[in-house]
Design an enzyme around this catalytic site. Sequence first.
Site, mmCIF file in Angstrom:
data_model
loop_
_atom_site.group_PDB
_atom_site.id
_atom_site.type_symbol
_atom_site.label_atom_id
_atom_site.label_comp_id
_atom_site.label_asym_id
_atom_site.label_seq_id
_atom_site.Cartn_x
_atom_site.Cartn_y
_atom_site.Cartn_z
ATOM 1 N N ASN A 8 0.869 -1.185 0.000
ATOM 2 C CA ASN A 8 0.000 0.000 0.000
ATOM 3 C C ASN A 8 0.903 1.232 0.000
ATOM 4 O OD1 ASN A 8 -1.835 2.031 0.454
ATOM 5 N ND2 ASN A 8 -2.230 1.480 2.600
ATOM 6 N N TRP A 9 0.946 1.912 -1.142
ATOM 7 C CA TRP A 9 1.856 3.071 -1.267
ATOM 8 C C TRP A 9 1.276 4.330 -0.631
ATOM 9 C CZ3 TRP A 9 3.645 2.463 -7.128
ATOM 10 C CH2 TRP A 9 4.400 1.284 -7.227
ATOM 11 N N LYS A 10 0.056 4.287 -0.204
ATOM 12 C CA LYS A 10 -0.622 5.457 0.387
ATOM 13 C C LYS A 10 -0.437 6.677 -0.525
ATOM 14 C CE LYS A 10 0.298 3.472 4.890
ATOM 15 N NZ LYS A 10 -0.056 3.575 6.289
ATOM 16 N N HIS A 93 -9.879 0.954 4.630
ATOM 17 C CA HIS A 93 -8.573 1.122 5.290
ATOM 18 C C HIS A 93 -8.753 2.058 6.494
ATOM 19 C CE1 HIS A 93 -4.440 2.386 6.036
ATOM 20 N NE2 HIS A 93 -4.084 1.248 5.452
ATOM 21 N N GLU A 165 -5.739 -5.329 10.324
ATOM 22 C CA GLU A 165 -4.738 -4.302 10.580
ATOM 23 C C GLU A 165 -5.074 -3.582 11.885
ATOM 24 O OE1 GLU A 165 -2.577 -3.046 6.789
ATOM 25 O OE2 GLU A 165 -4.338 -1.790 6.946
ATOM 26 N N SER A 214 3.048 -2.348 10.285
ATOM 27 C CA SER A 214 4.516 -2.207 10.405
ATOM 28 C C SER A 214 5.274 -3.468 10.003
ATOM 29 C CB SER A 214 4.895 -1.808 11.840
ATOM 30 O OG SER A 214 4.292 -0.588 12.197
ATOM 31 N N GLY A 235 2.634 -1.279 4.323
ATOM 32 C CA GLY A 235 2.615 0.149 3.998
ATOM 33 C C GLY A 235 4.031 0.668 3.817
ATOM 34 N N GLY A 236 4.568 1.289 4.875
ATOM 35 C CA GLY A 236 5.870 1.967 4.808
ATOM 36 C C GLY A 236 6.973 1.161 4.135
#
Length: 256
Positions: A8-10, A93, A165, A214, A235-236
Amino acid sequence: MKTYIVGNWKLNFTVGEASIYLHKLMKALPNYRDIEVVVAPSTIALQPLSLQVDRHKIRLAAQNAFYRDFGAFTGETSFLQLSGVVNYALVGHSEQRYIFGEDDKMIAKKTAAAVRNRIQPILCIGETESERAFNETADVIRDQLLGGLSEISDDDLDKVLIAYEPVWAISSTKVAKLATPDEVAEVVKLIRKTLTEAYGKKAAENVPVLFGGSVNPSNAGGYLTVPGVNGLLVGGSSLILSEFVDIIEVAKRVQS
Ligand code: PEP
């Protein structure tokens, strides 16, 4: 069942940066048949990337879309417009729930709109830190799960993926802590139990359940070996190409 690794590149990367990343990712990855690698870029990048992507290696996901197909909904993009462009879409999300105020009713409409337009929804559910502290995790998970699926027919359950999540474990939250594999196992068990009670054992077993919060190359293996977990929502760490590739390689090792 395949293992799903979803990045997920947000709200990150310009269209040009997204295209370069995708090019490098396709070069770095062999064709893993039993691992479904998915990336979720910003909406504006989806159409050009859909022309570039090798779908044997990577599938695209939308981060969000609106449930009505057309109309006076300024600023929105519909699942209908995304059909043929993406294979998956994140729905519900936590950043949509808590920053933009999405509720289970709207999320249910989006889940149904995705399925109607042949896009597989990845329904994201998870408790906040205070809900966990007040022992409300089980109720929140049940409500978000059954609420988000409430407009899906039994026959369509096999098109849906669930991502657990915990909000407190997402790297962008101030309190982000790592969930332990035992904490994940307990909630994933509850998700499977809830699905079994609502849809029967066989249907419930076929729903992929992912974990997100994370995730990085060093903890990915621990989460992937939790019973009932079929993949990861990242994500990150998915923004750093080498880390995302490492996570996919961990998934490959765990499988074999
Ligand atoms: C996410 O955005 O879905 C997520 C899990 O983020 P992170 O991996 O950065 O915690």
